[in-house]
Each structure stands twice: as C-alpha cells, then as structure tokens.
Design a protein around this motif. Structure first.
Motif, PDB file in Angstrom:
ATOM      1  N   GLN A   1       3.640 -17.238  -3.294  1.00 38.68           N
ATOM      2  CA  GLN A   1       4.830 -17.598  -4.397  1.00 38.68           C
ATOM      3  C   GLN A   1       5.979 -17.456  -4.497  1.00 38.68           C
ATOM      4  OE1 GLN A   1       3.296 -21.214  -4.467  1.00 38.68           O
ATOM      5  NE2 GLN A   1       1.406 -20.446  -3.259  1.00 38.68           N
ATOM      6  N   ARG A   2       6.029 -16.386  -4.154  1.00 32.80           N
ATOM      7  CA  ARG A   2       7.005 -15.675  -4.419  1.00 32.80           C
ATOM      8  C   ARG A   2       7.707 -15.091  -3.479  1.00 32.80           C
ATOM      9  NH1 ARG A   2       8.240 -18.379  -8.297  1.00 32.80           N
ATOM     10  NH2 ARG A   2       7.590 -18.332 -10.395  1.00 32.80           N
ATOM     11  N   GLU A   3       7.207 -15.527  -2.397  1.00 28.13           N
ATOM     12  CA  GLU A   3       8.056 -14.564  -1.425  1.00 28.13           C
ATOM     13  C   GLU A   3       7.439 -13.217  -0.947  1.00 28.13           C
ATOM     14  OE1 GLU A   3       9.678 -16.786   1.182  1.00 28.13           O
ATOM     15  OE2 GLU A   3      10.009 -18.322  -0.756  1.00 28.13           O
ATOM     16  N   TYR A   4       6.738 -13.153  -1.229  1.00 25.26           N
ATOM     17  CA  TYR A   4       5.804 -11.869  -1.126  1.00 25.26           C
ATOM     18  C   TYR A   4       5.987 -10.826  -1.576  1.00 25.26           C
ATOM     19  CZ  TYR A   4       2.342 -14.409   1.917  1.00 25.26           C
ATOM     20  OH  TYR A   4       1.525 -15.419   2.609  1.00 25.26           O
ATOM     21  N   ILE A   5       7.498 -10.135  -1.409  1.00 20.86           N
ATOM     22  CA  ILE A   5       7.501  -9.135  -1.711  1.00 20.86           C
ATOM     23  C   ILE A   5       8.948  -9.528  -2.501  1.00 20.86           C
ATOM     24  CG2 ILE A   5       8.478  -7.470   0.659  1.00 20.86           C
ATOM     25  CD1 ILE A   5       7.600  -5.048  -1.535  1.00 20.86           C
ATOM     26  N   GLY A   6       9.689 -10.467  -1.496  1.00 17.46           N
ATOM     27  CA  GLY A   6      10.889 -10.766  -1.587  1.00 17.46           C
ATOM     28  C   GLY A   6      11.517 -10.916  -2.854  1.00 17.46           C
TER      29      GLY A   6
ATOM     30  N   ILE B   1      20.731 -10.102 -16.018  1.00 13.25           N
ATOM     31  CA  ILE B   1      19.135 -10.397 -16.196  1.00 13.25           C
ATOM     32  C   ILE B   1      18.579 -10.274 -15.550  1.00 13.25           C
ATOM     33  CG2 ILE B   1      18.121 -12.178 -17.743  1.00 13.25           C
ATOM     34  CD1 ILE B   1      20.177 -12.968 -18.840  1.00 13.25           C
ATOM     35  N   PHE B   2      17.157 -10.258 -15.709  1.00 12.96           N
ATOM     36  CA  PHE B   2      15.803 -10.119 -14.725  1.00 12.96           C
ATOM     37  C   PHE B   2      14.592 -10.268 -15.176  1.00 12.96           C
ATOM     38  CE2 PHE B   2      16.161  -5.996 -15.729  1.00 12.96           C
ATOM     39  CZ  PHE B   2      14.428  -5.454 -16.192  1.00 12.96           C
ATOM     40  N   SER B   3      13.405 -10.159 -15.161  1.00 19.13           N
ATOM     41  CA  SER B   3      12.300 -10.361 -15.181  1.00 19.13           C
ATOM     42  C   SER B   3      10.905  -9.462 -14.822  1.00 19.13           C
ATOM     43  CB  SER B   3      11.102 -11.720 -15.138  1.00 19.13           C
ATOM     44  OG  SER B   3      11.548 -12.387 -14.344  1.00 19.13           O
ATOM     45  N   ARG B   4      10.766  -9.133 -15.592  1.00 23.68           N
ATOM     46  CA  ARG B   4       9.771  -7.710 -15.382  1.00 23.68           C
ATOM     47  C   ARG B   4       8.610  -7.801 -14.136  1.00 23.68           C
ATOM     48  NH1 ARG B   4       9.051  -5.748 -21.433  1.00 23.68           N
ATOM     49  NH2 ARG B   4       9.600  -7.509 -21.631  1.00 23.68           N
TER      50      ARG B   4
ATOM     51  N   LEU C   1      11.693  -7.665  -5.310  1.00 27.26           N
ATOM     52  CA  LEU C   1      12.897  -6.695  -4.498  1.00 27.26           C
ATOM     53  C   LEU C   1      14.208  -7.883  -5.288  1.00 27.26           C
ATOM     54  CD1 LEU C   1      13.098  -6.083  -0.581  1.00 27.26           C
ATOM     55  CD2 LEU C   1      12.086  -4.288  -2.571  1.00 27.26           C
ATOM     56  N   PHE C   2      14.080  -8.679  -5.003  1.00 28.25           N
ATOM     57  CA  PHE C   2      15.452  -9.791  -6.041  1.00 28.25           C
ATOM     58  C   PHE C   2      15.226  -8.951  -7.477  1.00 28.25           C
ATOM     59  CE2 PHE C   2      16.668 -13.324  -8.038  1.00 28.25           C
ATOM     60  CZ  PHE C   2      18.155 -13.406  -7.622  1.00 28.25           C
ATOM     61  N   MET C   3      14.236  -8.619  -8.035  1.00 28.67           N
ATOM     62  CA  MET C   3      14.759  -8.496 -10.149  1.00 28.67           C
ATOM     63  C   MET C   3      15.289  -6.850  -9.381  1.00 28.67           C
ATOM     64  SD  MET C   3      13.825 -10.947 -11.287  1.00 28.67           S
ATOM     65  CE  MET C   3      14.172 -12.652 -10.743  1.00 28.67           C
ATOM     66  N   LYS C   4      14.256  -6.384  -8.708  1.00 26.45           N
ATOM     67  CA  LYS C   4      14.603  -4.752  -8.416  1.00 26.45           C
ATOM     68  C   LYS C   4      16.460  -4.522  -8.691  1.00 26.45           C
ATOM     69  CE  LYS C   4      11.510  -3.174 -10.151  1.00 26.45           C
ATOM     70  NZ  LYS C   4      11.018  -2.466 -11.111  1.00 26.45           N
TER      71      LYS C   4
ATOM     72  N   LYS D   1       1.009  -1.341   0.262  1.00 27.97           N
ATOM     73  CA  LYS D   1       0.143   0.308   0.161  1.00 27.97           C
ATOM     74  C   LYS D   1       1.057   1.013  -0.064  1.00 27.97           C
ATOM     75  CE  LYS D   1      -2.564  -0.558   3.393  1.00 27.97           C
ATOM     76  NZ  LYS D   1      -3.583  -0.034   4.250  1.00 27.97           N
ATOM     77  N   ASN D   2       2.224   1.084   0.817  1.00 29.99           N
ATOM     78  CA  ASN D   2       2.925   2.460   0.667  1.00 29.99           C
ATOM     79  C   ASN D   2       3.729   2.577  -0.712  1.00 29.99           C
ATOM     80  OD1 ASN D   2       1.543   3.501   3.257  1.00 29.99           O
ATOM     81  ND2 ASN D   2       2.865   2.151   4.269  1.00 29.99           N
ATOM     82  N   PHE D   3       3.811   1.744  -1.355  1.00 28.60           N
ATOM     83  CA  PHE D   3       4.833   1.821  -2.164  1.00 28.60           C
ATOM     84  C   PHE D   3       4.711   1.712  -3.757  1.00 28.60           C
ATOM     85  CE2 PHE D   3       7.653   0.781   1.734  1.00 28.60           C
ATOM     86  CZ  PHE D   3       8.672   1.748   1.540  1.00 28.60           C
TER      87      PHE D   3
END
Length: 187
Positions: free
Chosen positions: A117-122, A136-139, A125-128, A20-22
C-alpha cells in the motif's frame, strides 16, 4: 494476470530481502475480542459488496496493542477508502487511535498496512529523504504484524496527520489540509 502475480511476488521477495538487511523489526500485536474482530470483518464484507468503504459502515472498535513489549488500549478500524486496504483479508490496513493520554513514541494516531500500500520500501525512503531535507515528514517503520495470534508478516507503520506530527517536525501548529480519497463513481 499471471504476469502481475509474478511481478508482485518478485517485489514482495525483494522488499523482504532489503528489509532483512537494513531493518530490525519488533512485533506489533493487535488483540481484539471476538465481537470486535467480527465487527471488523462485517465492515470489510459491506465494503466489498458496495465496492467502497463508507464511514457509516466502518465503526471504531476497541483493541489492545502490544508494540515493542508495551501494551496500549486503542480504538481501531479498517483503513482507507481504497479497496486495496481491505479487499484481501491477508493484507488488511488499519487506522489506530490510542485511548486516553497514551502515546507511542509521541504518537496518538497512526496506521499500519501491508507494505504494498505504500510502495514497499518507497514510502519509507521518501519519508527519510523529507526528514534529511528538513521538510515535514511522518514517522514510519516496519513491524511484524500479529492479529489475535495470527502472523500477517511484514507491515508498514506510519504516523497520521496530527498535531503530534507537526510538533515532531518542530513546526508551529496550523491548519492541516487533507483530501477526500473516495474513488470516483460513474453513474
């Protein structure tokens, strides 16, 4: 079991608060006709009975998506060989392929699943971090999911391994290696 439920609820609340905040979220709407929706549920039922999702029991079905107020024609199916993607009817995960030459922000294939399924915000943040480091990252992003008019709450959107992902990362097209994620079955 009560402790696990308690901590799961706490993580849900913390994740929603951070979100909600970010983040600002748009609606991600999936519309399926009754026959295709029942096919998804049938695939889920077979997976629950067998204890795993088999490709032969999980066909693609047609759906319409409404993302950021634009409509897309897509093929969709339940996501994943892990039961956490389909065991709980309120936390279903989906693989999605846009039909014809349609793209959403340059992507043709992606998935949407409950943030758990994706460790909530984890994972986000890892992709960022990967992106900031030039790796290499996925959007990815968060959306409020709606399926046939039913609100499923906050869901995590992630680009699939694809040619488009490689191009977005400004890398040369090459081989993409994946691993079979089927669970180990003891005999």
């Amino acid at each position: 079991m009560q402790i696990k439920t308690f901590f799961g609820d706490v993580l849900d609340d913390v994740g929603k608060s951070i979100h909600k905040n970010f983040f600002t979220t748009e609606k991600f709407k999936i519309n399926l006709n009754l026959e295709n929706y029942n096919q998804i549920l049938k695939s889920r039922d077979k997976a629950i009975k067998q204890g795993m999702m088999l490709t032969t029991n999980n066909p693609w079905v047609r759906a319409n998506l409404n993302i950021d107020k634009k409509i897309y024609d897509a093929n969709i199916k339940l996501r994943g060989s892990h039961s956490s993607n389909w065991e709980d009817e309120k936390k279903l995960g989906f693989k999605i392929k846009l039909r014809r030459d349609q793209r959403y922000n340059g992507m043709k294939e992606f998935s949407i699943q409950h943030p758990e399924q994706r460790e909530y915000i984890g994972e986000y943040l890892f992709m960022k971090i990967l992106e900031l480091e030039g790796l290499i990252f996925s959007r990815s992003n968060f959306y409020n999911l709606d399926i046939n008019g039913n609100n499923y709450g906050l869901y995590f959107f992630q680009e699939s391994l694809s040619k488009e992902m490689i191009e977005n990362n400004k890398k040369r097209e090459s081989i993409i290696i994946g691993f079979n994620m089927l669970p180990h079955v003891e005999k």
